[in-house]
Design a protein around this motif. Structure first.
Motif, PDB file in Angstrom:
ATOM      1  N   GLU A 199       0.846  -1.221  -0.074  1.00  0.00           N
ATOM      2  CA  GLU A 199       0.024  -0.046   0.148  1.00  0.00           C
ATOM      3  C   GLU A 199       0.664   1.100   0.181  1.00  0.00           C
ATOM      4  O   GLU A 199       1.931   1.286   0.399  1.00  0.00           O
ATOM      5  CB  GLU A 199      -0.992  -0.064   1.244  1.00  0.00           C
ATOM      6  CG  GLU A 199      -2.065  -1.254   1.248  1.00  0.00           C
ATOM      7  CD  GLU A 199      -2.895  -0.955   2.433  1.00  0.00           C
ATOM      8  OE1 GLU A 199      -3.346   0.166   2.691  1.00  0.00           O
ATOM      9  OE2 GLU A 199      -3.506  -1.935   2.777  1.00  0.00           O
ATOM     10  N   THR A 200       0.220   2.490  -0.435  1.00  0.00           N
ATOM     11  CA  THR A 200       0.829   3.709  -0.440  1.00  0.00           C
ATOM     12  C   THR A 200       0.993   4.213   0.865  1.00  0.00           C
ATOM     13  O   THR A 200       0.451   3.742   1.876  1.00  0.00           O
ATOM     14  CB  THR A 200       0.328   4.593  -1.411  1.00  0.00           C
ATOM     15  OG1 THR A 200      -0.820   4.867  -1.166  1.00  0.00           O
ATOM     16  CG2 THR A 200       0.385   3.853  -2.918  1.00  0.00           C
ATOM     17  N   GLN A 213      -0.155   7.301   1.659  1.00  0.00           N
ATOM     18  CA  GLN A 213      -1.323   7.777   1.746  1.00  0.00           C
ATOM     19  C   GLN A 213      -2.406   6.833   2.240  1.00  0.00           C
ATOM     20  O   GLN A 213      -3.258   7.075   2.996  1.00  0.00           O
ATOM     21  CB  GLN A 213      -1.919   8.396   0.207  1.00  0.00           C
ATOM     22  CG  GLN A 213      -0.929   9.350  -0.220  1.00  0.00           C
ATOM     23  CD  GLN A 213      -0.067   8.968  -1.428  1.00  0.00           C
ATOM     24  OE1 GLN A 213       0.786   7.792  -1.069  1.00  0.00           O
ATOM     25  NE2 GLN A 213      -0.049   9.569  -2.468  1.00  0.00           N
ATOM     26  N   ASP A 241       7.881   7.361  -2.970  1.00  0.00           N
ATOM     27  CA  ASP A 241       7.505   6.601  -4.256  1.00  0.00           C
ATOM     28  C   ASP A 241       7.716   5.033  -3.973  1.00  0.00           C
ATOM     29  O   ASP A 241       8.560   4.517  -4.747  1.00  0.00           O
ATOM     30  CB  ASP A 241       8.309   6.947  -5.280  1.00  0.00           C
ATOM     31  CG  ASP A 241       8.040   6.195  -6.612  1.00  0.00           C
ATOM     32  OD1 ASP A 241       6.774   5.645  -6.873  1.00  0.00           O
ATOM     33  OD2 ASP A 241       8.673   6.158  -7.590  1.00  0.00           O
ATOM     34  N   LYS A 242       7.095   4.681  -2.889  1.00  0.00           N
ATOM     35  CA  LYS A 242       7.244   3.054  -2.409  1.00  0.00           C
ATOM     36  C   LYS A 242       5.977   2.604  -2.113  1.00  0.00           C
ATOM     37  O   LYS A 242       4.910   3.585  -1.719  1.00  0.00           O
ATOM     38  CB  LYS A 242       8.222   3.252  -1.321  1.00  0.00           C
ATOM     39  CG  LYS A 242       9.806   3.494  -1.651  1.00  0.00           C
ATOM     40  CD  LYS A 242      10.541   3.281  -0.313  1.00  0.00           C
ATOM     41  CE  LYS A 242      11.934   3.702  -0.820  1.00  0.00           C
ATOM     42  NZ  LYS A 242      12.682   3.509   0.538  1.00  0.00           N
ATOM     43  N   ARG A 243       5.981   1.279  -1.897  1.00  0.00           N
ATOM     44  CA  ARG A 243       4.722   0.834  -1.210  1.00  0.00           C
ATOM     45  C   ARG A 243       5.248  -0.150  -0.103  1.00  0.00           C
ATOM     46  O   ARG A 243       6.500  -0.593  -0.011  1.00  0.00           O
ATOM     47  CB  ARG A 243       3.937  -0.313  -2.397  1.00  0.00           C
ATOM     48  CG  ARG A 243       2.985   0.596  -3.264  1.00  0.00           C
ATOM     49  CD  ARG A 243       2.480  -0.274  -4.413  1.00  0.00           C
ATOM     50  NE  ARG A 243       1.884   0.588  -5.135  1.00  0.00           N
ATOM     51  CZ  ARG A 243       0.321   0.911  -5.087  1.00  0.00           C
ATOM     52  NH1 ARG A 243      -0.175   0.293  -4.000  1.00  0.00           N
ATOM     53  NH2 ARG A 243      -0.148   1.705  -5.954  1.00  0.00           N
TER      54      ARG A 243
END
Length: 411
Positions: A348-349, A351, A373-375
């Motif tokens: 998941e991001t 956010q 810019d990762k999950r």
């Protein structure tokens, strides 16, 4: 003694003995996902050598050797030998729990991350709990007791322990022949519509008139009748809820007729079930509506005029986004971990993770100076304070600055 650490130690002992229940196994997995140090300890516990050597160091006395533990497990599974082996094993149980407790507590303390920039800030935000409001058909509201975890709706409304929900007379519409207290049908046999609403930082359960059980997550609402009538049972959901739907036959049908379907309507879709366990997440601030099936079968139909529908099998999730419906396989138990007191996130991001946090930690505000810019994949206990949750972010290399009740995510 740290009660949470002691409880995890008990779970680890059951894990060693192979006696974890399904829910306990889920809790232990979620705990291990919170921190890399937890996962490391669980991996060590899987080694019989680690446990027995620690015990020898603690007790200084002979205990079962590592190569004896598999035989002990097998023997304990055999009823004829169970008592004999238990008598030999039980004297060490308390010592094992103690050793594991020390291990859990050590790993928890050693993995805490201090953040000097947050020193001296406002009081911590505590996690949510049992908080909900019951909205009556006439618009009146009743604040439900935080001492109880849910209500049962029938001719009357009771808390789960059987005590009555106190309904002031002023909440009942006056001057109407069909005025009725909530939970009761009207004089002409009609039903009242009620709504269970949880705020940010709230959760609650409701047992509907047909016996269906619903767990309502934070910042959610469920609208339902005090009595299901006709050929369908329909409820309306905004937010997230877990359902255990009871089987029921239409009142106008005999036992040879079809079961009475149960429909969950959200803004974007309708889920049709007959008797099953599933989760629906339909928050208005989320880009996707997710339906996850645990047991049975459900039909997911988008509201938009599109031909796509999906019949889910256990372990599948339907994801509705921009009118498109897709199905994927997943570990469904992790998706409903919230009803057992855990948040989990998989690929998941930041956010998405923070939206979950905002719903659970009342008064929390989030701003973004940049978006990583990762999950991320992991989990945390819903009993964690905001500070403890933020430590989990740091362990996942998510940079932030906290200003009282506001968290600013850094790039």
């Amino acid at each position: 003694m740290d009660e949470h650490a002691e409880y995890i130690a008990q779970l680890l002992l059951k894990h060693i003995n192979g006696t974890l229940s399904e829910n306990e196994a889920l809790e232990l997995r979620a705990w291990a996902a919170e921190k890399s140090s937890h996962a490391a300890l669980l991996e060590q516990v899987n080694s019989a050598t680690f446990v027995t050597e620690k015990l020898r160091a603690y007790q200084g006395r002979a205990i079962p050797r590592p190569d004896e533990i598999p035989a002990l497990r097998n023997a304990m599974a055999n009823r004829g030998s169970r008592l004999r082996y238990l008598r030999g094993w039980l004297p060490y149980a308390a010592a094992i729990v103690f050793v594991l407790f020390v291990g859990v507590l050590t790993y928890q303390l050693s993995s805490k991350v201090s953040n000097p920039q947050n020193d001296g800030m406002a009081a911590d935000i505590q996690p949510g709990g049992n908080r909900a409001t019951l909205v009556l058909e006439n618009g009146s509201t009743i604040d439900l007791s935080a001492e109880h975890s849910g209500i049962i709706v029938g001719q009357t409304i009771k808390y789960i322990d059987g005590s009555m929900v106190r309904i002031p007379d002023k909440t009942v519409s006056r001057g109407r022949k069909d005025a009725a207290k909530p939970g009761a049908v009207t004089e002409d046999g009609a039903s009242n519509y009620l709504a269970l609403v949880t705020p940010r930082g709230g959760q609650y359960q409701v047992t509907l008139p047909d016996g269906t059980r619903v767990w309502l997550n934070a910042a959610s609402s469920l609208r339902y009748p005090s009595r299901f009538m006709g050929d369908e049972r329909i409820v309306e959901l905004e937010g997230e809820a877990y359902f255990e739907v009871s089987e029921r036959w239409s009142e106008n049908s005999d036992r040879s007729a079809a079961k009475q379907p149960f429909l969950v309507k959200t803004k974007a879709q309708t889920v049709v079930v007959l008797g099953t366990r599933f989760n629906v997440a339909a928050y208005p601030d989320e880009p996707e509506t997710k339906t996850t099936l645990i047991e049975g079968a459900v039909l997911v139909s988008p509201v938009a005029d599109r031909p796509s529908t999906a019949i889910l099998k256990p372990g599948q999730q339907a994801i509705l986004s921009n009118g498109q419906l897709n199905v994927r396989k997943l570990d469904a138990a992790l998706e409903v971990a919230w009803i057992n007191g855990y948040f989990t996130f998989e690929n998941e991001t930041v956010q998405s993770i923070m939206r979950k946090a905002v719903r659970w930690y009342d008064r929390l505000e989030v701003e973004y100076e940049g978006i990583p810019d990762k999950r991320y994949t992991g989990g945390f206990s819903r009993k964690s304070s905001l500070s403890q949750f933020l430590q989990i972010l740091e362990l996942n290399n998510i940079r932030y600055e906290r200003k009282a009740n506001k968290v600013v995510i850094k790039p």
